[in-house]
Motif scaffolding. Structure first.
Motif, mmCIF file in Angstrom:
data_model
loop_
_atom_site.group_PDB
_atom_site.id
_atom_site.type_symbol
_atom_site.label_atom_id
_atom_site.label_comp_id
_atom_site.label_asym_id
_atom_site.label_seq_id
_atom_site.Cartn_x
_atom_site.Cartn_y
_atom_site.Cartn_z
ATOM 1 N N ALA A 137 0.827 -1.210 0.000
ATOM 2 C CA ALA A 137 0.000 0.000 0.000
ATOM 3 C C ALA A 137 0.861 1.260 0.000
ATOM 4 C CB ALA A 137 -0.938 -0.001 1.201
ATOM 5 N N ASP A 138 0.534 2.196 -0.882
ATOM 6 C CA ASP A 138 1.217 3.488 -0.927
ATOM 7 C C ASP A 138 0.587 4.487 0.029
ATOM 8 O OD1 ASP A 138 3.058 3.159 -3.454
ATOM 9 O OD2 ASP A 138 1.115 2.337 -4.007
ATOM 10 N N VAL A 139 -0.719 4.365 0.206
ATOM 11 C CA VAL A 139 -1.467 5.220 1.122
ATOM 12 C C VAL A 139 -2.315 4.302 2.000
ATOM 13 C CG1 VAL A 139 -3.272 6.969 1.333
ATOM 14 C CG2 VAL A 139 -1.530 7.178 -0.458
ATOM 15 N N MET A 140 -2.259 4.508 3.301
ATOM 16 C CA MET A 140 -2.987 3.650 4.227
ATOM 17 C C MET A 140 -3.438 4.471 5.416
ATOM 18 S SD MET A 140 -1.674 -0.001 5.727
ATOM 19 C CE MET A 140 -2.660 -0.997 6.836
ATOM 20 N N VAL A 141 -4.723 4.430 5.723
ATOM 21 C CA VAL A 141 -5.248 5.165 6.867
ATOM 22 C C VAL A 141 -5.828 4.177 7.881
ATOM 23 C CG1 VAL A 141 -5.745 7.260 5.558
ATOM 24 C CG2 VAL A 141 -7.520 5.497 5.772
ATOM 25 N N ASN A 194 -5.572 9.230 10.588
ATOM 26 C CA ASN A 194 -7.013 9.101 10.359
ATOM 27 C C ASN A 194 -7.416 9.615 8.978
ATOM 28 O OD1 ASN A 194 -7.187 8.120 12.937
ATOM 29 N ND2 ASN A 194 -8.148 9.950 13.803
ATOM 30 N N ARG A 195 -6.567 10.448 8.378
ATOM 31 C CA ARG A 195 -6.847 10.989 7.045
ATOM 32 C C ARG A 195 -5.538 11.280 6.339
ATOM 33 N NH1 ARG A 195 -9.280 16.945 6.008
ATOM 34 N NH2 ARG A 195 -7.057 17.413 5.938
ATOM 35 N N MET A 196 -5.547 11.095 5.035
ATOM 36 C CA MET A 196 -4.390 11.475 4.231
ATOM 37 C C MET A 196 -4.861 12.206 2.985
ATOM 38 S SD MET A 196 -1.553 8.405 4.360
ATOM 39 C CE MET A 196 -0.364 9.463 3.514
ATOM 40 N N ASP A 197 -4.118 13.243 2.621
ATOM 41 C CA ASP A 197 -4.374 13.964 1.374
ATOM 42 C C ASP A 197 -3.407 13.451 0.320
ATOM 43 O OD1 ASP A 197 -6.271 15.496 2.699
ATOM 44 O OD2 ASP A 197 -4.830 17.070 3.194
ATOM 45 N N ASP A 250 -2.232 12.905 -10.745
ATOM 46 C CA ASP A 250 -2.316 13.641 -12.010
ATOM 47 C C ASP A 250 -3.147 14.917 -11.884
ATOM 48 O OD1 ASP A 250 -0.769 11.694 -13.173
ATOM 49 O OD2 ASP A 250 -2.458 10.605 -14.029
ATOM 50 N N GLY A 251 -2.893 15.655 -10.823
ATOM 51 C CA GLY A 251 -3.581 16.926 -10.620
ATOM 52 C C GLY A 251 -4.903 16.832 -9.888
ATOM 53 N N MET A 252 -5.424 15.624 -9.704
ATOM 54 C CA MET A 252 -6.672 15.424 -8.964
ATOM 55 C C MET A 252 -6.358 15.227 -7.488
ATOM 56 S SD MET A 252 -9.614 15.404 -10.723
ATOM 57 C CE MET A 252 -10.691 14.207 -9.963
ATOM 58 N N LYS A 253 -6.969 16.043 -6.643
ATOM 59 C CA LYS A 253 -6.722 15.950 -5.209
ATOM 60 C C LYS A 253 -7.790 15.079 -4.532
ATOM 61 C CE LYS A 253 -4.308 20.376 -4.925
ATOM 62 N NZ LYS A 253 -4.254 21.717 -4.296
ATOM 63 N N PHE A 254 -7.339 14.213 -3.645
ATOM 64 C CA PHE A 254 -8.227 13.319 -2.920
ATOM 65 C C PHE A 254 -7.950 13.405 -1.424
ATOM 66 C CE2 PHE A 254 -7.986 11.454 -7.116
ATOM 67 C CZ PHE A 254 -9.269 10.978 -7.359
ATOM 68 N N SER A 261 -22.911 24.180 7.176
ATOM 69 C CA SER A 261 -22.480 24.767 5.907
ATOM 70 C C SER A 261 -21.715 23.720 5.097
ATOM 71 C CB SER A 261 -21.592 25.980 6.151
ATOM 72 O OG SER A 261 -20.461 25.619 6.912
ATOM 73 N N PRO A 262 -21.759 23.794 3.753
ATOM 74 C CA PRO A 262 -21.044 22.818 2.927
ATOM 75 C C PRO A 262 -19.547 22.861 3.184
ATOM 76 C CG PRO A 262 -22.634 24.050 1.622
ATOM 77 C CD PRO A 262 -22.541 24.740 2.951
ATOM 78 N N LEU A 263 -18.916 21.686 3.181
ATOM 79 C CA LEU A 263 -17.461 21.625 3.282
ATOM 80 C C LEU A 263 -16.848 22.104 1.975
ATOM 81 C CD1 LEU A 263 -17.063 18.103 4.930
ATOM 82 C CD2 LEU A 263 -16.922 20.312 6.071
ATOM 83 N N ASP A 264 -15.576 22.479 2.025
ATOM 84 C CA ASP A 264 -14.888 22.843 0.789
ATOM 85 C C ASP A 264 -14.917 21.667 -0.176
ATOM 86 O OD1 ASP A 264 -14.280 25.332 1.799
ATOM 87 O OD2 ASP A 264 -12.314 24.710 2.573
ATOM 88 N N PRO A 265 -15.138 21.891 -1.464
ATOM 89 C CA PRO A 265 -15.217 20.807 -2.437
ATOM 90 C C PRO A 265 -13.949 19.948 -2.426
ATOM 91 C CG PRO A 265 -15.944 22.876 -3.416
ATOM 92 C CD PRO A 265 -15.348 23.210 -2.085
ATOM 93 N N ALA A 266 -14.132 18.657 -2.504
ATOM 94 C CA ALA A 266 -12.992 17.738 -2.524
ATOM 95 C C ALA A 266 -13.450 16.394 -3.066
ATOM 96 C CB ALA A 266 -12.415 17.569 -1.124
ATOM 97 N N ASN A 267 -12.506 15.615 -3.541
ATOM 98 C CA ASN A 267 -12.760 14.226 -3.899
ATOM 99 C C ASN A 267 -12.441 13.368 -2.682
ATOM 100 O OD1 ASN A 267 -13.197 14.505 -6.939
ATOM 101 N ND2 ASN A 267 -11.202 15.475 -6.689
ATOM 102 N N TYR A 268 -13.338 12.453 -2.354
ATOM 103 C CA TYR A 268 -13.172 11.646 -1.153
ATOM 104 C C TYR A 268 -13.088 10.167 -1.503
ATOM 105 C CZ TYR A 268 -14.584 15.859 1.353
ATOM 106 O OH TYR A 268 -14.661 17.141 1.838
#
Length: 231
Positions: free
Chosen positions: A50-54, A103-106, A110-114, A144-151
Motif C-alpha cells: 500500500a502506498d497510502v494507508m489510513v 485518520n486521514r491522508m491527502d 495527475d492533478g486530482m486531489k483526494f 455549511s457545505p465543506l470545501d469541495p474535494a474528492n473523497y
C-alpha cells in the motif's frame, strides 16, 4: 490506482487482488484487522504494497485498546475476535504500526486531489457514509457545505460512486467482508479518464473457513463469523 478497504484479517481475497490487478498505486481505506484469522499476515501484505494507508475504527481499537464503536449487530463478534485473535496474534511492532496510521491522508493523482479516510469527512473513524447520506456528511458541524474535494472512504462495506458538486465520492466496498454482496469488491481509478470501475470476484473460501476453525471452537461465534464472511 487500486482502492481497497476493510480487509478484516481475511488475507485470501486481498492477496488475490494484489496478484491479479495491474496498478501503479494502492490506497487502503482502513480496517486491516478484527473478525478474520490472519491479522499479522494481512498487515504485512498491506505494508509491503500500500502506498497510502489510513486507520479504520477496528485498527484504532486494536492499537489503543478502546471500543471499535461498530454496529450493535456485530459488536460482540468484534470484541471477541479482537481479544482472542487480533491482540494475541499481533506483535509490538504491529501495534506500533497501527498507532502510526493517520485518520486521514491527502493525496494527488495527475492533478486530482483526494482526501482518504475510513469513515467520512465529518467523522473520519466512525462516520457511516452511504450514497443516500453523502450530502449530510459533506457539511460541517454547523451545517455549511465543506470545501469541495474528492473523497475516498470505506467503513460501510458498501460499494458506491457518487458525483457530488463536481467531485467524486468513492467507496470500494470491502475486500475481506462485503455486506452488500457476498463477492469481495474493490475499485480501480483511471486518472487519464477520471473514471472508476468496481470489479467483483469470488474465491475459494475453504482456506478461510479452515483458518477460522483452527482458532475458534465456540459454535455461536463460529456461526456469526460464517455469516459475516459468507461461508
Amino acid at each position: 490506482m487500486l482502492i481497497i478497504s476493510d480487509a478484516h484479517a481475511n488475507i485470501h481475497p486481498l492477496k488475490y487482488v494484489i496478484q491479479r490487478e495491474k496498478f501503479d498505486k494502492i490506497v487502503f481505506c482502513g480496517d486491516a484487522v478484527d473478525y478474520g484469522p490472519n491479522p499479522g499476515e494481512t498487515l504485512d501484505l498491506l505494508k509491503e504494497n500500500a502506498d497510502v494507508m489510513v486507520s479504520g475504527n477496528h485498527d484504532y481499537a486494536a492499537a489503543y485498546s478502546v471500543d471499535c464503536r461498530c454496529g450493535e449487530e456485530n459488536h460482540e463478534l468484534s470484541v471477541f475476535t479482537r481479544e482472542n485473535i487480533t491482540l494475541k496474534k499481533l506483535g509490538k511492532n504491529d501495534i506500533s504500526f497501527l498507532r502510526s496510521l493517520p485518520n486521514r491522508m491527502d493525496m494527488e493523482i495527475d492533478g486530482m486531489k483526494f482526501q482518504v479516510m475510513h469513515g467520512s469527512p465529518r467523522d473520519e473513524l466512525y462516520g457511516y457514509m452511504y450514497p443516500w447520506s453523502v450530502q449530510d456528511h459533506l457539511r460541517s458541524m454547523l451545517g455549511s457545505p465543506l470545501d469541495p474535494a474528492n473523497y475516498v472512504v470505506g467503513h460501510t462495506h458498501y460499494q458506491f460512486l457518487i458525483r457530488y458538486a463536481g467531485n467524486l465520492v468513492i467507496n470500494p466496498g470491502s475486500i475481506g467482508q462485503p455486506r452488500d454482496n457476498p463477492m469481495p469488491s474493490y475499485a480501480v481509478y483511471d486518472s487519464s479518464r477520471n473514471s472508476v470501475e468496481f470489479p467483483r470476484f469470488d474465491y475459494d473460501r475453504s482456506k478461510l473457513k479452515e483458518d477460522i476453525r483452527s482458532i475458534i471452537s465456540d459454535q455461536e461465534i463460529l456461526s456469526g463469523l460464517y455469516r459475516l464472511f459468507s461461508l
